[in-house]
Design a protein around this motif. Structure first.
Motif, mmCIF file in Angstrom:
data_model
loop_
_atom_site.group_PDB
_atom_site.id
_atom_site.type_symbol
_atom_site.label_atom_id
_atom_site.label_comp_id
_atom_site.label_asym_id
_atom_site.label_seq_id
_atom_site.Cartn_x
_atom_site.Cartn_y
_atom_site.Cartn_z
ATOM 1 N N GLY A 172 32.865 -1.508 37.966
ATOM 2 C CA GLY A 172 31.667 -1.030 37.302
ATOM 3 C C GLY A 172 31.194 0.290 37.882
ATOM 4 O O GLY A 172 31.796 0.841 38.811
ATOM 5 N N GLU A 173 30.096 0.787 37.367
ATOM 6 C CA GLU A 173 29.578 2.089 37.792
ATOM 7 C C GLU A 173 29.114 2.096 39.240
ATOM 8 O O GLU A 173 29.173 3.118 39.925
ATOM 9 C CB GLU A 173 28.416 2.508 36.881
ATOM 10 N N ALA A 174 28.639 0.964 39.728
ATOM 11 C CA ALA A 174 28.046 0.915 41.068
ATOM 12 C C ALA A 174 29.010 0.391 42.124
ATOM 13 O O ALA A 174 28.601 0.052 43.237
ATOM 14 C CB ALA A 174 26.790 0.052 41.045
ATOM 15 N N GLY A 175 30.291 0.302 41.798
ATOM 16 C CA GLY A 175 31.256 -0.201 42.758
ATOM 17 C C GLY A 175 31.474 -1.695 42.678
ATOM 18 O O GLY A 175 32.238 -2.263 43.459
ATOM 19 N N ASP A 176 30.780 -2.382 41.737
ATOM 20 C CA ASP A 176 31.022 -3.800 41.516
ATOM 21 C C ASP A 176 32.312 -3.971 40.743
ATOM 22 O O ASP A 176 32.769 -3.057 40.041
ATOM 23 C CB ASP A 176 29.856 -4.424 40.731
ATOM 24 N N VAL A 177 32.936 -5.128 40.860
ATOM 25 C CA VAL A 177 34.252 -5.356 40.253
ATOM 26 C C VAL A 177 34.269 -6.701 39.546
ATOM 27 O O VAL A 177 33.871 -7.726 40.109
ATOM 28 C CB VAL A 177 35.372 -5.323 41.320
ATOM 29 N N ARG A 178 34.734 -6.685 38.303
ATOM 30 C CA ARG A 178 34.976 -7.920 37.561
ATOM 31 C C ARG A 178 36.479 -8.153 37.512
ATOM 32 O O ARG A 178 37.252 -7.232 37.282
ATOM 33 C CB ARG A 178 34.420 -7.809 36.138
ATOM 34 N N HIS A 179 36.895 -9.404 37.718
ATOM 35 C CA HIS A 179 38.314 -9.741 37.682
ATOM 36 C C HIS A 179 38.644 -10.610 36.481
ATOM 37 O O HIS A 179 37.806 -11.380 35.994
ATOM 38 C CB HIS A 179 38.725 -10.482 38.961
ATOM 39 N N SER A 180 39.868 -10.456 35.997
ATOM 40 C CA SER A 180 40.384 -11.273 34.910
ATOM 41 C C SER A 180 41.834 -11.599 35.222
ATOM 42 O O SER A 180 42.587 -10.723 35.673
ATOM 43 C CB SER A 180 40.271 -10.516 33.581
ATOM 44 N N VAL A 181 42.239 -12.838 34.986
ATOM 45 C CA VAL A 181 43.595 -13.279 35.332
ATOM 46 C C VAL A 181 44.524 -13.044 34.148
ATOM 47 O O VAL A 181 44.381 -13.670 33.095
ATOM 48 C CB VAL A 181 43.613 -14.757 35.743
ATOM 49 N N ALA A 182 45.483 -12.142 34.332
ATOM 50 C CA ALA A 182 46.466 -11.852 33.285
ATOM 51 C C ALA A 182 47.716 -12.719 33.418
ATOM 52 O O ALA A 182 48.311 -13.121 32.426
ATOM 53 C CB ALA A 182 46.847 -10.379 33.315
ATOM 54 N N HIS A 183 48.125 -12.974 34.657
ATOM 55 C CA HIS A 183 49.317 -13.776 34.940
ATOM 56 C C HIS A 183 48.910 -14.926 35.863
ATOM 57 O O HIS A 183 49.033 -14.819 37.088
ATOM 58 C CB HIS A 183 50.402 -12.918 35.597
ATOM 59 N N PRO A 184 48.425 -16.035 35.319
ATOM 60 C CA PRO A 184 47.915 -17.121 36.166
ATOM 61 C C PRO A 184 48.962 -17.781 37.046
ATOM 62 O O PRO A 184 48.628 -18.345 38.084
ATOM 63 C CB PRO A 184 47.338 -18.117 35.149
ATOM 64 N N ASP A 185 50.228 -17.699 36.656
ATOM 65 C CA ASP A 185 51.278 -18.377 37.420
ATOM 66 C C ASP A 185 52.291 -17.403 38.007
ATOM 67 O O ASP A 185 53.431 -17.792 38.306
ATOM 68 C CB ASP A 185 52.004 -19.387 36.523
ATOM 69 N N GLY A 186 51.900 -16.139 38.184
ATOM 70 C CA GLY A 186 52.858 -15.179 38.707
ATOM 71 C C GLY A 186 52.196 -13.927 39.225
ATOM 72 O O GLY A 186 50.976 -13.744 39.126
ATOM 73 N N ALA A 187 53.008 -13.077 39.802
ATOM 74 C CA ALA A 187 52.566 -11.788 40.322
ATOM 75 C C ALA A 187 52.879 -10.686 39.315
ATOM 76 O O ALA A 187 53.878 -10.765 38.594
ATOM 77 C CB ALA A 187 53.268 -11.487 41.646
ATOM 78 N N ILE A 188 52.035 -9.679 39.262
ATOM 79 C CA ILE A 188 52.321 -8.501 38.446
ATOM 80 C C ILE A 188 53.278 -7.603 39.220
ATOM 81 O O ILE A 188 53.024 -7.239 40.365
ATOM 82 C CB ILE A 188 51.039 -7.743 38.088
ATOM 83 N N LEU A 189 54.384 -7.254 38.588
ATOM 84 C CA LEU A 189 55.394 -6.399 39.209
ATOM 85 C C LEU A 189 55.316 -4.964 38.721
ATOM 86 O O LEU A 189 55.518 -4.023 39.492
ATOM 87 C CB LEU A 189 56.794 -6.950 38.932
ATOM 88 N N VAL A 190 55.038 -4.787 37.421
ATOM 89 C CA VAL A 190 55.056 -3.460 36.796
ATOM 90 C C VAL A 190 53.958 -3.395 35.745
ATOM 91 O O VAL A 190 53.520 -4.428 35.212
ATOM 92 C CB VAL A 190 56.428 -3.166 36.150
ATOM 93 N N ALA A 191 53.526 -2.175 35.416
ATOM 94 C CA ALA A 191 52.462 -2.016 34.431
ATOM 95 C C ALA A 191 52.551 -0.645 33.781
ATOM 96 O O ALA A 191 53.058 0.315 34.365
ATOM 97 C CB ALA A 191 51.093 -2.196 35.090
ATOM 98 N N ALA A 192 52.055 -0.564 32.551
ATOM 99 C CA ALA A 192 51.964 0.692 31.813
ATOM 100 C C ALA A 192 50.824 0.556 30.819
ATOM 101 O O ALA A 192 50.392 -0.563 30.507
ATOM 102 C CB ALA A 192 53.276 1.006 31.090
ATOM 103 N N ALA A 193 50.318 1.674 30.305
ATOM 104 C CA ALA A 193 49.196 1.635 29.376
ATOM 105 C C ALA A 193 49.509 2.450 28.136
ATOM 106 O O ALA A 193 50.231 3.450 28.185
ATOM 107 C CB ALA A 193 47.937 2.167 30.042
ATOM 108 N N ASP A 194 48.951 2.020 27.001
ATOM 109 C CA ASP A 194 49.101 2.781 25.760
ATOM 110 C C ASP A 194 47.790 3.430 25.332
ATOM 111 O O ASP A 194 47.676 3.935 24.216
ATOM 112 C CB ASP A 194 49.660 1.892 24.646
ATOM 113 N N GLY A 195 46.805 3.429 26.234
ATOM 114 C CA GLY A 195 45.501 4.006 25.939
ATOM 115 C C GLY A 195 44.476 2.972 25.526
ATOM 116 O O GLY A 195 43.282 3.104 25.825
#
Length: 337
Positions: free
Chosen positions: A45-68
């Motif tokens: 967030g703007e004040a340095g606060d952080v919200r988390h969301s679980v994308a891979h509940p049973d694994g680790a993220i190895l790679v990532a890319a964005a399309d905008g």
């Protein structure tokens, strides 16, 4: 973008704890998002606060890319996930096989590698598969047309998914990351050795860029495509690509020189000849290419240092998101003129 007093931008840098090792950092629109090794996404967030969301509940993220609009992540759970602030969607399930690389572009076209196969998916969801000579840890879209560069053992495959067999650009050795110049004229790879290799697409002419003391795992093109910034040395090494032969016969420039401290990430500004440089001790600098002037963004870590593992500018070039292997992170907001 202008450089001037003060010599430090640390007061414009808002730090936060991402919560785990940062694999990648992107902007989705105006919002920074960080992909974490523990399978979560961090939304600061703007004040340095952080919200988390679980994308891979049973694994680790190895790679990532964005399309905008979406963050595309691949994990050791065999899943390719598309995420935004609203939630997560499974793009592909590879039955537990590790996702080795992902690529995405603004029209929603995606690609990922798994084992010795490359998959390319259109925005309508049509998937085509290309068998590879080895696993691939580096894939990149060409700027125009439905075409991919795929790094693997002994070279790079250039593939039009709608046109059958790929073209092979050969060079012996293990090729890791892949990158295509903004004009589509050059393909570059990092290698298992401490060097880069490149090809001129028109005729397959080879370009060998050696002399690095460490592996080069971060590549970033300037907005005009005339410069390629690279990690792997105690400076940001910037290769010229103004001529039809690319950097051949031309010496590279160096900026952000710090003896005995390796550069780990680089990110060119989207509209200015300035590059953000991250180091293995957690320091981040901005360096203007024209005169090598420097601005400090983040000071080196005290105590046990952590490598900068992610750097990304927003589309306007007004903010820079930073992430490190120990979860330390932050957002730089450039002062208005």
């Amino acid at each position: 973008m202008t450089f001037g007093a003060p010599a430090s931008l640390t007061s414009a840098f808002t730090p936060f704890d991402a919560g785990a090792e940062v694999v990648a950092a992107v902007f989705l629109g105006d919002a920074p998002v960080l992909a974490l090794a523990d399978g979560r996404l961090a939304f600061p967030g703007e004040a340095g606060d952080v919200r988390h969301s679980v994308a891979h509940p049973d694994g680790a993220i190895l790679v990532a890319a964005a399309d905008g609009r979406r963050l595309i992540t691949g994990g050791d759970d065999g899943l390719v996930i598309a995420s935004d602030a609203a939630g997560h969607e499974i793009v592909a399930d590879e039955n537990g096989k590790w996702i080795d690389a992902v690529a995405a572009r603004a029209d929603g076209t995606l690609a990922w590698s798994v084992g010795r196969e490359l998959r390319a998916q259109t925005p309508k969801g049509e998937v085509k598969t290309l068998p590879l000579p080895s696993s691939s840890r580096g894939i990149a879209f060409f700027p125009k047309g439905y075409r991919l560069a795929i790094a693997h053992y002994n070279g790079v495959s250039l593939w039009f998914p709608n046109a059958g067999a790929p073209e092979l650009l050969e060079w012996k050795g293990s090729h890791l990351d892949a990158s295509v110049s903004p004009d589509g004229k050059f393909v570059l790879t990092s290698m298992q050795e401490n060097m880069l290799h490149g090809w001129r697409v028109a005729d397959g002419k080879n370009m060998r860029m050696a002399g690095y003391p460490a592996k080069t795992r971060s590549l970033s093109w300037s907005h005009d495509g005339k410069w390629l910034a690279t990690s792997g040395a105690d400076a940001c090494v910037v290769w010229p690509f103004q001529s039809k032969d690319g950097p051949m016969g031309e010496p590279p420039r160096e900026c952000g020189v710090r003896p005995e401290v390796k550069v780990t990430r680089v990110a060119f500004h989207p509209s200015a000849l300035a590059v953000a440089i991250g180091y293995e001790d957690g320091m981040v600098l901005l360096c203007r290419l024209t005169d090598a002037s420097e601005l400090l963004v983040r000071r080196p870590d005290e105590g046990a240092p952590a490598r900068i593992s992610a750097l990304c500018w927003d589309a306007k070039g007004t903010r820079l998101v930073v992430g490190a292997e120990n979860g330390a992170a932050g957002v730089l907001t450039l002062p208005k003129k």
